[in-house]
Scaffold this active site. Sequence first.
Site, short mmCIF file in Angstrom:
data_model
loop_
_atom_site.label_atom_id
_atom_site.label_comp_id
_atom_site.label_asym_id
_atom_site.label_seq_id
_atom_site.Cartn_x
_atom_site.Cartn_y
_atom_site.Cartn_z
N GLY A 351 -6.44 41.79 34.78
CA GLY A 351 -7.08 42.51 35.49
C GLY A 351 -8.66 42.31 35.49
O GLY A 351 -9.44 42.15 36.35
N TRP A 354 -9.79 38.98 36.71
CA TRP A 354 -9.60 38.85 37.88
C TRP A 354 -10.96 39.37 38.60
O TRP A 354 -11.68 38.58 39.63
CB TRP A 354 -8.86 39.63 38.60
CG TRP A 354 -8.77 39.67 40.04
CD1 TRP A 354 -8.00 38.97 40.74
CD2 TRP A 354 -9.32 40.66 40.79
NE1 TRP A 354 -8.16 39.23 42.19
CE2 TRP A 354 -9.10 40.37 42.42
CE3 TRP A 354 -10.10 41.86 40.58
CZ2 TRP A 354 -9.56 40.98 43.35
CZ3 TRP A 354 -10.75 42.56 41.78
CH2 TRP A 354 -10.23 42.27 42.98
N HIS A 355 -11.77 40.44 37.95
CA HIS A 355 -13.09 40.95 38.46
C HIS A 355 -14.21 39.58 38.21
O HIS A 355 -15.27 39.55 39.13
CB HIS A 355 -13.70 42.13 37.92
CG HIS A 355 -12.91 43.30 38.29
ND1 HIS A 355 -11.38 43.71 37.95
CD2 HIS A 355 -12.97 44.37 39.14
CE1 HIS A 355 -11.15 44.61 38.57
NE2 HIS A 355 -11.90 45.32 39.27
N GLY A 356 -14.10 39.09 37.21
CA GLY A 356 -15.16 37.94 37.22
C GLY A 356 -14.92 37.04 36.07
O GLY A 356 -14.13 37.42 34.99
N PHE A 504 -16.57 39.27 43.73
CA PHE A 504 -15.34 39.08 43.04
C PHE A 504 -14.39 38.70 44.08
O PHE A 504 -12.96 38.00 43.86
CB PHE A 504 -14.69 40.36 42.75
CG PHE A 504 -15.56 41.28 41.99
CD1 PHE A 504 -16.25 40.53 40.80
CD2 PHE A 504 -15.91 42.44 41.88
CE1 PHE A 504 -17.08 41.15 39.85
CE2 PHE A 504 -16.77 43.32 40.96
CZ PHE A 504 -17.32 42.72 40.02
#
Length: 504
Positions: A351, A354-356, A504
């Site tokens: 997770g 996923w943000h960056g 994102f």
Amino acid sequence: MKALFSIQNWFLENVGNIDLATIKNWFLFNPKQPLLFNSAIFLGFFLVFYVIYILSRKTHTFRITYVVLFSLFFYYKSSGIYFGLLIFSSVVDYVLSRLIYEEAKQGYRKFYMILSLLINLGMLAYFKYTNFFIDNYNTLFSGNMKFEDIILPVGISFYTFQTLSYTIDVYRRELEPTKSFMDFLFFVSFFPQLVAGPIVRASDFIPQIYEKLKLTKEDFNRALFLIIGGLLKKAVISDYISSNFVDRVFDAPNSYTAFENLMASYGYAIQIYCDFSGYSDIAIGLALLMGFWLPDNFRTPYQSGSITEFWRRWHISLSSWLRDYLYISLGGNRKGKIRTYFNLFMTMLLGGLWHGASWKFVVWGVLHGLALVVEKFFGQFIKLPKNVFVRTIQVILTFHFVVFCWLFFRAKDFATAFQIADNVTKLTFDLNQWQTIILGYKNVFLLIAIGVVWHFIPVKTLAGMQKTFSTLPLVAKAVLLGLIYWVVYATASADTQPFIYFQF
């Protein structure tokens, strides 16, 4: 008088002095000025769009096609030619989902599902993580691979997860495919939540497409209330404290006192909440104006008494997606305690990624993952008493852990994050210095305080405010909305600021 001049300037800049070149620019993509909810040009586009939308409410096919075209235009104005990527992704998932639904043999169904995963995650990996992999390869193996000139399409992480959830639900036989490709494209491209969520579940949204358009007076009033609140959160509170304080401290933390470093850390916690929850409120409000229900994405997360509770209140659509499609797919809590802890940890690590495409986001995810594991492990043995004192301590500790984790989320590199943390540890009680700083940034600290108070307003009080707003005549509501847009313009220190989660 000053306010009147400001309104006149806003009108001239956004409405007046219109020529052919200006009109042309309205419809062409400008990477320096993407179409944002908090911009005057979006307000103009939406008003025109909405009049036609309401007039076409009885013609299902036209209404669906019209919204799809406007959504694609909105995405073009946000990402340029990458709106073609959105269409390609939609075609792939629509066709593969149809094949999965109609195929009887499990082997073929699994093949189509894997193909969908490879195509969707492959596109996401290419656009988002190619240079991240190159950078790590060069670091580990002293390589000299050149970085690729890749622009990240706005919202690709959001609509990739959204289309994947559709395909997975069809594969699990929990969902029937849409009746047509246009209906599916409507679901994927629906502009209120396209570029930054909430991540909508197909099972919740698609049935609404086939329902008769309904817009009650209560829905209309709630929609305007959410939009106004979202604009104030994003464009007044978040943008102002960001450009006038938080960004400055995070750019050069050693140039500021320990107290300023601490307040910038608190400030960023309020900034990102007001920015992202503000966007979600606007998205939910716009959808509601169109007769569609979107799920809540935030429920006062800083009132959480644990990290487990925090993730039930923060970015709810993402946390529930990670739970249902990643954590459960890894085995959830069905394969013993050790495996459960591992699944929790890996879900948050991924997770974070996923943000960056940065190890900072991985560390942010790892910290939250470790906290979830620790809470689940010790929760078996420690049962705290339930009273106001204990709850208050839990909320304070949870909030400060979240603020510490935000340092890695916001800082440009690890050195900056650790420098801010180190500066905060040097804090000493100096009332005169604190007073001087607070007076020097009085507007910033006032808005931070408003953000905190807003966050802790009881649900019943907010409901009462919404009820009072509902009693206002329509003209007063329109004037209020226009006034909010003017306030957004008057408080802006530069060009319209994009939403944080656009990256994102």
